[in-house]
Design a protein around this motif. Structure first.
Motif, PDB file in Angstrom:
ATOM      1  N   HIS A 283      85.158 -19.188  94.883  1.00  0.00           N
ATOM      2  CA  HIS A 283      86.058 -19.811  95.863  1.00  0.00           C
ATOM      3  C   HIS A 283      85.970 -19.108  97.221  1.00  0.00           C
ATOM      4  CE1 HIS A 283      87.853 -22.580  93.050  1.00  0.00           C
ATOM      5  NE2 HIS A 283      88.127 -21.604  92.203  1.00  0.00           N
ATOM      6  N   GLN A 284      85.735 -17.805  97.218  1.00  0.00           N
ATOM      7  CA  GLN A 284      85.615 -17.094  98.494  1.00  0.00           C
ATOM      8  C   GLN A 284      84.346 -17.520  99.226  1.00  0.00           C
ATOM      9  OE1 GLN A 284      83.373 -14.466  99.442  1.00  0.00           O
ATOM     10  NE2 GLN A 284      84.428 -14.088 101.387  1.00  0.00           N
ATOM     11  N   ARG A 285      83.241 -17.686  98.489  1.00  0.00           N
ATOM     12  CA  ARG A 285      81.990 -18.108  99.132  1.00  0.00           C
ATOM     13  C   ARG A 285      82.105 -19.537  99.675  1.00  0.00           C
ATOM     14  NH1 ARG A 285      81.675 -13.374  98.469  1.00  0.00           N
ATOM     15  NH2 ARG A 285      79.854 -12.195  97.773  1.00  0.00           N
ATOM     16  N   ILE A 286      82.819 -20.404  98.969  1.00  0.00           N
ATOM     17  CA  ILE A 286      83.033 -21.767  99.485  1.00  0.00           C
ATOM     18  C   ILE A 286      83.922 -21.731 100.723  1.00  0.00           C
ATOM     19  CG2 ILE A 286      84.068 -24.002  98.954  1.00  0.00           C
ATOM     20  CD1 ILE A 286      83.203 -23.630  96.068  1.00  0.00           C
ATOM     21  N   GLU A 287      84.913 -20.846 100.725  1.00  0.00           N
ATOM     22  CA  GLU A 287      85.840 -20.753 101.857  1.00  0.00           C
ATOM     23  C   GLU A 287      85.115 -20.380 103.142  1.00  0.00           C
ATOM     24  OE1 GLU A 287      89.454 -21.025 103.774  1.00  0.00           O
ATOM     25  OE2 GLU A 287      89.004 -21.530 101.671  1.00  0.00           O
ATOM     26  N   VAL A 288      84.185 -19.426 103.053  1.00  0.00           N
ATOM     27  CA  VAL A 288      83.517 -18.964 104.279  1.00  0.00           C
ATOM     28  C   VAL A 288      82.560 -20.005 104.837  1.00  0.00           C
ATOM     29  CG1 VAL A 288      83.719 -16.555 103.600  1.00  0.00           C
ATOM     30  CG2 VAL A 288      81.658 -17.816 102.979  1.00  0.00           C
ATOM     31  N   ARG A 290      83.387 -23.015 105.488  1.00  0.00           N
ATOM     32  CA  ARG A 290      84.214 -23.864 106.377  1.00  0.00           C
ATOM     33  C   ARG A 290      83.741 -25.327 106.300  1.00  0.00           C
ATOM     34  NH1 ARG A 290      82.984 -19.624 109.915  1.00  0.00           N
ATOM     35  NH2 ARG A 290      81.911 -20.987 111.386  1.00  0.00           N
ATOM     36  N   GLU A 291      83.949 -25.914 105.144  1.00  0.00           N
ATOM     37  CA  GLU A 291      83.455 -27.266 104.894  1.00  0.00           C
ATOM     38  C   GLU A 291      84.210 -28.329 105.682  1.00  0.00           C
ATOM     39  OE1 GLU A 291      81.867 -27.861 100.523  1.00  0.00           O
ATOM     40  OE2 GLU A 291      83.885 -27.025 100.472  1.00  0.00           O
ATOM     41  N   ARG A 301      84.258 -27.773  97.460  1.00  0.00           N
ATOM     42  CA  ARG A 301      85.583 -27.366  96.992  1.00  0.00           C
ATOM     43  C   ARG A 301      86.173 -28.424  96.065  1.00  0.00           C
ATOM     44  NH1 ARG A 301      89.330 -23.868  98.591  1.00  0.00           N
ATOM     45  NH2 ARG A 301      88.149 -23.303 100.437  1.00  0.00           N
ATOM     46  N   THR A 305      87.116 -28.113  92.150  1.00  0.00           N
ATOM     47  CA  THR A 305      88.478 -28.402  91.713  1.00  0.00           C
ATOM     48  C   THR A 305      88.476 -29.356  90.519  1.00  0.00           C
ATOM     49  OG1 THR A 305      89.336 -28.056  93.948  1.00  0.00           O
ATOM     50  CG2 THR A 305      90.717 -29.299  92.423  1.00  0.00           C
TER      51      THR A 305
END
Length: 427
Positions: A283-288, A290-291, A301, A305
């Protein structure tokens, strides 16, 4: 430099922050990624074998060797640029190549890793990825058509990332060649380091996602065992309320269940803890990244989910259930110990009552013996006193029988008084 000594690990700690730098990638091109993990688990991983396997690949192309304790290394092998990384549970190989193949996601791109070299790998393939890296066309419809052709529409996740710098897409399915496909369309003018970081994040997302799913396999294997132990605990709890149930048999069964639960917790503790850590990294790698939504498609994301988070919740619920079972076994043990203590108290009470009865009987027997002792002592004492008294009483006209008859009450009373005095002294 200031005249002060540096901490022993100062440079190592600072250099750790700059470890595993992203490779500079200039589109168009392809990249292949391979993650290898021993089937026996992280605790038995042989880092010397991993290093020897890397050196075998480098020696094939005459490339330089990394430092003995290195955890990452980059080198040019033929027309490819290789990046190797060593992690806690696995090692990864990423090879970059300029230019596009004749057909997208050509399995021949993976030939950079020779078959005989792959067969000698100290582990099994955890995951592998084929990257198609292209320049972003001006017409988005062209990208949409390619994505429809390359991926399974039902599973396709696509998004614009890093403020429109690139479009990433994947269906996270294994193709016929055994690889995950990922496409990256890069906006013209984007720096090679940024493209390299995007690829690195995608590799991390796929690798951490895959290895965290090992926790789901462990959770499923434990579910049936926990179900049986749960039923046994319920039966034992009911049996403790049933009169006549042997505490020894119940304790033996409870110890067996507690032992099995403890072994299950020990064997799964590392896997469940690692799963939680890897989930956070995904989840941290997806957050960075910025989709932003691309053509109405689900983002990474949203894909996680829907598809990934339920698996992680299953792992967490299994871990919590295992903990609750262990706590139930502990409470059942405490209840059983309380029951045993009550039973032992009752046994001790009965034992004390029996001892009191025996002591009372001994006391009565002692009194009886004392009475008999007074009679026996008096018998001999009367004879002794008579021998002393007869020389005096016969001149006075008293015969022996009358003398002894007169002495009996006196002697008996004296002996009784002496015995009573001795008993009082001991009491």
């Amino acid at each position: 430099m200031p005249p002060i000594a540096d901490h022993l690990h100062r440079y190592a700690l600072v250099n750790e922050l700059h470890a595993r730098p992203a490779t500079k990638v200039v589109p168009p091109g392809v990249a292949v990624f391979l993650a290898v993990k021993p089937d026996t688990g992280a605790a038995k991983r042989d880092r010397d074998k991993d290093r020897a396997h890397l050196l075998a690949l480098l020696d094939r192309h005459g490339a330089g060797h990394p430092a003995p304790e290195a955890t990452h290394h980059s080198a040019d092998i033929g027309r490819h640029h290789l990046k190797w990384e060593s992690h806690t549970e696995f090692v990864t190989y990423t090879a970059f190549e300029q230019g596009l193949p004749k057909r997208p996601f050509d399995p021949a791109s993976f030939d950079v890793f020779a078959e005989d070299w792959l067969e000698q790998a100290p582990g099994a393939r955890l995951t592998s990825i084929l990257f198609q890296i292209e320049t972003m066309p001006e017409d988005r419809a062209e990208m949409t058509a390619k994505l429809q052709d390359w991926f399974v529409p039902e599973s396709l996740a696509a998004a614009c990332v890093l403020d429109g710098t690139a479009v990433i897409a994947s269906d996270f399915r294994i193709d016929r060649a055994g690889h995950i496909r990922m496409a990256v369309f890069v906006k013209p003018g984007t720096g090679g380091r940024r493209v390299g970081r995007i690829l690195q994040r995608l590799c991390e997302i796929e690798t951490y996602k895959t290895i965290s799913m090992l926790g789901l396999l462990r959770a499923r294997s434990l579910s049936s065992q926990m179900g049986g132990l749960d039923d046994q605990l319920t039966q034992l709890s009911r049996a403790m309320n049933t009169p006549g149930t042997g505490s020894d048999e119940t304790l033996e069964a409870l110890l067996r269940i507690s032992s099995e639960l403890e072994n299950m917790m020990v064997e799964s503790a590392f896997r469940f803890a690692a799963t939680g850590a890897y989930e956070a990294l995904v989840h941290q790698r997806i957050e960075v990244l910025r989709e932003e939504r691309f053509e109405g498609r689900q983002s990474l994301r949203e894909f996680m989910t829907r598809r990934y988070d339920p698996a992680m919740r299953t792992v967490k619920s299994t871990e919590a259930r295992l903990t609750r079972l262990a706590e139930r076994a502990m409470r059942a043990g405490q209840l059983l110990r309380s029951r045993v203590d009550v039973e032992r108290s009752a046994q001790n009470q009965r034992l004390l009552e029996s001892m009191d009865r025996r002591a009372d009987m001994q006391l009565r027997l002692q009194h009886t013996v004392e009475g008999l002792s007074v009679v026996a002592i008096s018998y001999y004492a009367v004879n002794l006193v008579a021998y002393l008294a007869l020389p005096v009483t016969e001149p006075l006209g008293l015969s022996k029988p009358w003398t002894m008859a007169a002495l009996v009450p006196v002697v008996v009373l004296g002996v009784w008084a002496m015995v009573r005095a001795i008993r009082r002294k001991f009491e």
